[in-house]
Write an enzyme that holds these catalytic residues in place. Structure first.
Site, PDB file in Angstrom:
ATOM      1  N   LYS A 168       4.784  -9.955  -4.068  1.00  0.00           N
ATOM      2  CA  LYS A 168       5.114  -9.287  -2.805  1.00  0.00           C
ATOM      3  C   LYS A 168       5.390 -10.313  -1.707  1.00  0.00           C
ATOM      4  O   LYS A 168       4.802 -11.400  -1.691  1.00  0.00           O
ATOM      5  CB  LYS A 168       3.933  -8.388  -2.423  1.00  0.00           C
ATOM      6  CG  LYS A 168       4.051  -7.609  -1.135  1.00  0.00           C
ATOM      7  CD  LYS A 168       2.761  -6.822  -0.926  1.00  0.00           C
ATOM      8  CE  LYS A 168       2.734  -6.055   0.372  1.00  0.00           C
ATOM      9  NZ  LYS A 168       1.454  -5.321   0.544  1.00  0.00           N
ATOM     10  N   SER A 211       1.817  -0.817   1.521  1.00  0.00           N
ATOM     11  CA  SER A 211       2.949  -1.653   1.866  1.00  0.00           C
ATOM     12  C   SER A 211       3.552  -2.411   0.690  1.00  0.00           C
ATOM     13  O   SER A 211       4.606  -3.036   0.818  1.00  0.00           O
ATOM     14  CB  SER A 211       2.540  -2.650   2.956  1.00  0.00           C
ATOM     15  OG  SER A 211       1.510  -3.513   2.503  1.00  0.00           O
ATOM     16  N   SER A 252      -2.909  -0.979   0.356  1.00  0.00           N
ATOM     17  CA  SER A 252      -1.506  -1.252   0.026  1.00  0.00           C
ATOM     18  C   SER A 252      -1.226  -1.522  -1.443  1.00  0.00           C
ATOM     19  O   SER A 252      -0.063  -1.629  -1.835  1.00  0.00           O
ATOM     20  CB  SER A 252      -0.988  -2.421   0.868  1.00  0.00           C
ATOM     21  OG  SER A 252      -0.872  -2.039   2.215  1.00  0.00           O
TER      22      SER A 252
END
Length: 468
Positions: free
Chosen positions: A81, A156, A180
């Site tokens: 990520k 996220s 997340s």
């Protein structure tokens, strides 16, 4: 390579690579090709690294063919990520304000995954600095759900979940400062694990250093345990790092759950879930009971919603990191994020430290709660996936940017290990997530329960093919 490899488990891929039945080069090329082919529809990646990935795959294949010792995730493609550093590559945290930033070195989890034989194919999208539990940012735009392109995969860790659910890589590295990892796993039918705070090192320092976790997103909890085993363990660069031995989560993924004391809470005492979410997760709790757990329904876990405690800590950290932009270049920021950061920056010191001490009290409350139970299970989210582009469910208009998720942020405040698995599929055809929270340092119990639940489900209950 046929489409079956898009949904094949990491454990099975690992076995076949070691047996010389699958080529790491072919597997990596397939992952890169599918990532590129789906970018226009899914928008899961911030960028790809095809040359580096193929070079690493050739090295991995050479080791297999020579009979050399193989790493734990040898030859398996993965992604990281964009809240994590990859040395020499853009490190923007999903924000236009950081678009020119380049990481000096790999984050420990990236470094360890590579050292264990994993093949990094690229970095995935995130909402701006992880500030929203949905999948869009000003830098990368909207990331979409592979099961339904009109929906969000959650955030996220949006691109991480979308790419795994689409069959691009068998697992991915995500981060979790308020849910997340668990949120997008719930929306996309995946499994994810947030270890105990500090179990997986976080470096460079996060904008939210007392809440941030790094962990795996995968198609099963056993696969998540495999990647977790490769990345967990103390690192001196993380001042919060746990120095003790890493639990045997891979062994736990095959262990019996008989005798575990489980509290099932449909609301934690304050959440407002859809009735169907409660029905599906209550049925999941009954499955754990059928597997030998002692399950008790507990309505009230928290006397009050700790959303304000989390908001005070999380958005204050990001707000300080982005203060100059909030004050002078607000147009570069996601408007919804700018609004919450502005509010967090207006906190006075007395109010902030009041919330800090309330957080310590919350931790003690959870310590006492887990003297009676081994695990707490609940929904991950109150709803199934939102329409892409929305920040808040239409059914919860009074909640703010993050408080609508209800269930995940308390356990970033307490630091306890927590996982997510697919509890089942709702009437709208979208997944519902089951959250499993463990006692301090007890990732093994979380994995035991999650993997046992998955084994009790029909094969492929949480997987949909995505041709792209």
């Amino acid at each position: 390579m046929s489409a079956e490899f898009d949904t094949m488990s990491a454990m099975e891929l690992r076995r076949r690579i070691a047996a010389r039945e699958i080529s790491p080069v072919d597997l990596t090329r397939r992952a890169l090709d599918k990532a590129q082919a789906t970018q226009d529809s899914l928008n899961a990646f911030f960028f790809l690294v095809p040359e580096e990935a193929m070079a690493a795959a050739r090295v991995a294949e050479d080791a297999v063919m020579k009979g050399a010792p193989l790493g734990l995730i040898h030859g398996l493609p993965f992604s990281a990520k964009d809240l994590m550093a990859v040395g020499g590559k853009p490190y923007a945290s999903g924000s236009k304000t950081m678009a020119g930033n380049v990481a000096a070195a790999d984050a420990p989890a990236v470094e360890r995954a590579k050292a264990a034989g994993g093949i990094l194919i690229g970095k995935t999208t995130t909402s701006e600095f992880g500030c929203k539990p949905v999948g869009d940012s000003p830098l990368t735009g909207i990331t979409r759900h592979p099961w339904n392109l009109a929906k969000t995969p959650g955030g996220s860790s949006a691109g991480a979940a979308a790419s795994v659910a689409a069959g691009i890589t068998p697992f991915a590295l995500g981060t979790d400062g308020g849910g997340s990892i668990r949120i997008p796993c719930a929306f996309t039918g995946l499994a994810g694990l947030k270890g105990h705070f500090g179990r997986v090192p976080v470096w460079p320092a996060s904008a939210t250093p007392t809440l941030a976790h790094v962990g795996p997103i995968a198609r099963s909890m056993e696969d998540a345990a495999l990647l977790f085993s490769a990345i967990a363990g103390h690192d001196r660069r993380d001042p919060f790092g746990v120095a003790g031995p890493v639990p045997d989560v891979l062994g736990a993924a095959k262990a019996s759950v008989a005798g575990l004391r489980v509290a099932y809470s449909p609301t934690l005492g304050y959440a407002r879930p859809d009735p169907e979410v409660v029905e599906i997760t209550r049925r999941a709790a009954r499955t754990l009971q059928d597997l030998g757990c002692h399950v008790e329904e507990v309505e009230t876990v928290f006397d009050t919603d700790p959303a304000d405690l989390w908001t005070a800590e999380f958005y204050a950290g990001v707000g300080i990191r982005l203060r100059s932009f909030v004050e002078t270049q607000r147009d570069l920021l996601d408007p919804a994020v700018a609004d919450v950061l502005e509010g967090a920056l207006s906190q006075e010191m007395r109010a902030y430290y009041t919330s800090v001490f309330e957080r310590y009290a919350l931790r003690e409350k959870m310590r006492l709660f887990f003297e009676r139970y081994d695990l707490l299970v609940s929904p991950v989210l109150p709803v199934t996936s939102l329409d892409a582009g929305l920040d808040i469910p239409p059914s919860l208009p009074d909640r703010n940017l993050v408080s609508w998720v209800f269930y995940t942020y308390p356990f970033n405040l307490t630091g306890q290990p927590a996982g997510a698995v697919c509890a089942g599929i709702a009437a709208d055809g979208m997944p519902v997530g089951l959250q499993i929270v463990g006692r301090t340092y007890s990732e093994a119990d979380v994995v035991r329960a999650a993997a046992a639940y998955e084994r009790a489900q029909p094969p492929g209950y949480n997987v949909r093919s995505f041709p792209g």
